[in-house]
Design a protein around this motif. Structure first.
Motif, short mmCIF file in Angstrom:
data_model
loop_
_atom_site.label_atom_id
_atom_site.label_comp_id
_atom_site.label_asym_id
_atom_site.label_seq_id
_atom_site.Cartn_x
_atom_site.Cartn_y
_atom_site.Cartn_z
N ALA A 167 0.82 -1.21 0.00
CA ALA A 167 0.00 0.00 0.00
C ALA A 167 0.85 1.27 0.00
O ALA A 167 0.52 2.25 -0.67
N LEU A 168 1.98 1.24 0.72
CA LEU A 168 2.82 2.43 0.83
C LEU A 168 3.71 2.65 -0.40
O LEU A 168 3.96 3.78 -0.81
N PHE A 169 4.17 1.55 -0.98
CA PHE A 169 5.09 1.65 -2.13
C PHE A 169 4.58 0.81 -3.29
O PHE A 169 5.20 -0.18 -3.69
N PRO A 170 3.42 1.18 -3.84
CA PRO A 170 2.84 0.38 -4.92
C PRO A 170 3.72 0.29 -6.16
O PRO A 170 3.73 -0.72 -6.85
N SER A 171 4.48 1.34 -6.43
CA SER A 171 5.34 1.32 -7.62
C SER A 171 6.47 0.31 -7.50
O SER A 171 6.98 -0.19 -8.50
N LEU A 172 6.86 -0.03 -6.25
CA LEU A 172 7.96 -0.96 -6.03
C LEU A 172 7.48 -2.38 -5.80
O LEU A 172 8.13 -3.34 -6.22
N PHE A 173 6.33 -2.54 -5.13
CA PHE A 173 5.91 -3.86 -4.69
C PHE A 173 4.63 -4.35 -5.35
O PHE A 173 4.23 -5.48 -5.12
N PHE A 174 3.97 -3.48 -6.15
CA PHE A 174 2.71 -3.91 -6.75
C PHE A 174 3.01 -4.79 -7.96
O PHE A 174 3.21 -4.30 -9.07
N SER A 175 3.04 -6.08 -7.74
CA SER A 175 3.27 -7.04 -8.82
C SER A 175 2.43 -8.27 -8.56
O SER A 175 1.88 -8.45 -7.46
N THR A 176 2.31 -9.12 -9.56
CA THR A 176 1.51 -10.34 -9.40
C THR A 176 2.05 -11.21 -8.28
O THR A 176 1.29 -11.75 -7.46
N MET A 177 3.37 -11.34 -8.20
CA MET A 177 3.98 -12.17 -7.17
C MET A 177 3.73 -11.59 -5.77
O MET A 177 3.42 -12.32 -4.83
N ALA A 178 3.87 -10.28 -5.64
CA ALA A 178 3.66 -9.64 -4.33
C ALA A 178 2.21 -9.79 -3.88
O ALA A 178 1.95 -10.10 -2.71
N ILE A 179 1.27 -9.57 -4.80
CA ILE A 179 -0.14 -9.68 -4.46
C ILE A 179 -0.49 -11.12 -4.08
O ILE A 179 -1.20 -11.37 -3.10
N ALA A 180 0.03 -12.08 -4.85
CA ALA A 180 -0.25 -13.49 -4.57
C ALA A 180 0.32 -13.90 -3.22
O ALA A 180 -0.33 -14.61 -2.45
N THR A 181 1.53 -13.43 -2.92
CA THR A 181 2.16 -13.74 -1.63
C THR A 181 1.35 -13.17 -0.48
O THR A 181 1.09 -13.85 0.52
N ALA A 182 0.95 -11.90 -0.61
CA ALA A 182 0.16 -11.25 0.44
C ALA A 182 -1.16 -11.99 0.66
O ALA A 182 -1.58 -12.18 1.81
N LEU A 183 -1.79 -12.42 -0.42
CA LEU A 183 -3.08 -13.11 -0.31
C LEU A 183 -2.92 -14.46 0.38
O LEU A 183 -3.66 -14.79 1.30
N VAL A 184 -1.93 -15.23 -0.04
CA VAL A 184 -1.74 -16.57 0.53
C VAL A 184 -1.37 -16.49 2.01
O VAL A 184 -1.88 -17.26 2.83
#
Length: 217
Positions: free
Chosen positions: A44-61
């Motif tokens: 949420a704070l650094f979407p340009s750095l961490f907003f990726s498919t892998m990051a979202i999938a990891t956060a969800l799991v």
């Protein structure tokens, strides 16, 4: 450690202090929940750095594991461990400590708040296997550590009475019940999206209804 009458273990008081306390399932779930909030916060704070498919999938799991596991911890302590201690007249002071109360109760509030008020994270029914896999991992860990919880001359020990393999079918039944309860809690988070978006009103009182959902659940 609570010893049931059918246990064949040698009774020995195990004190989970310091690094040893990290071997408890409660700590595993508490730490995992912290990791979940950490990942979600960074996205949420650094979407340009961490907003990726892998990051979202990891956060969800990670959340899909942490949320139902948190509710499992609360349920087991409230309806399993605490009643056993009271029934036997054992000391419950360690469960009344502020840190214990937070980790056994506030963890569930945090998970529900994340779902209904903050991140609005939705749990996918197709991922139902991830939470049980986490539980199985802890089970294997706890069993592999049976001779490390206490001095070797005291024999094997377990952090929880329902992991005691000397009780035969009682242990098997206990683990099956825990699995079903964990899956039920996973189902609650799966239904949360439907309840929050389709059942509860989305008018100006939406915040009130979402807070009510957290309290009631």
């Amino acid at each position: 450690m609570n010893y049931l009458p059918s246990s064949k273990l040698k009774k020995y008081p195990i004190h989970f202090h310091g690094i040893k306390s990290q071997g408890l399932f409660t700590k595993w779930c508490w730490n995992l929940q912290g990791l979940s909030f950490f990942i979600n916060g960074y996205i949420a704070l650094f979407p340009s750095l961490f907003f990726s498919t892998m990051a979202i999938a990891t956060a969800l799991v990670v959340f899909e594991i942490a949320a139902p596991s948190a509710m499992l911890v609360s349920a087991v302590v409230a309806h399993g461990i605490w009643p056993q201690l009271l029934k036997k007249g054992d000391d419950t002071a360690h469960l009344k400590r502020p840190v214990s109360l937070l980790q056994h109760n506030l963890n569930t509030v945090f998970a529900l708040t994340e779902t209904a008020l903050l991140g609005a994270i939705r749990v996918r029914p197709t991922d139902f296997v991830v939470a049980p896999l986490f539980g199985i991992t802890y089970l294997l860990f706890a069993w592999s550590m049976t001779h490390n919880w206490a001095p070797k001359e005291e024999g094997p020990q377990f952090p929880y009475f329902f992991l005691d393999t000397t009780m035969g079918w009682i242990t098997t039944l206990s683990l099956l019940i825990l699995l079903l309860v964990l899956l039920m809690f996973f189902g609650i988070f799966c239904l949360a999206e439907f309840v929050l978006t389709e059942v509860l009103p989305t008018d100006s009182y939406a915040l009130f209804w979402h807070v009510a959902f957290v309290i009631v659940t």
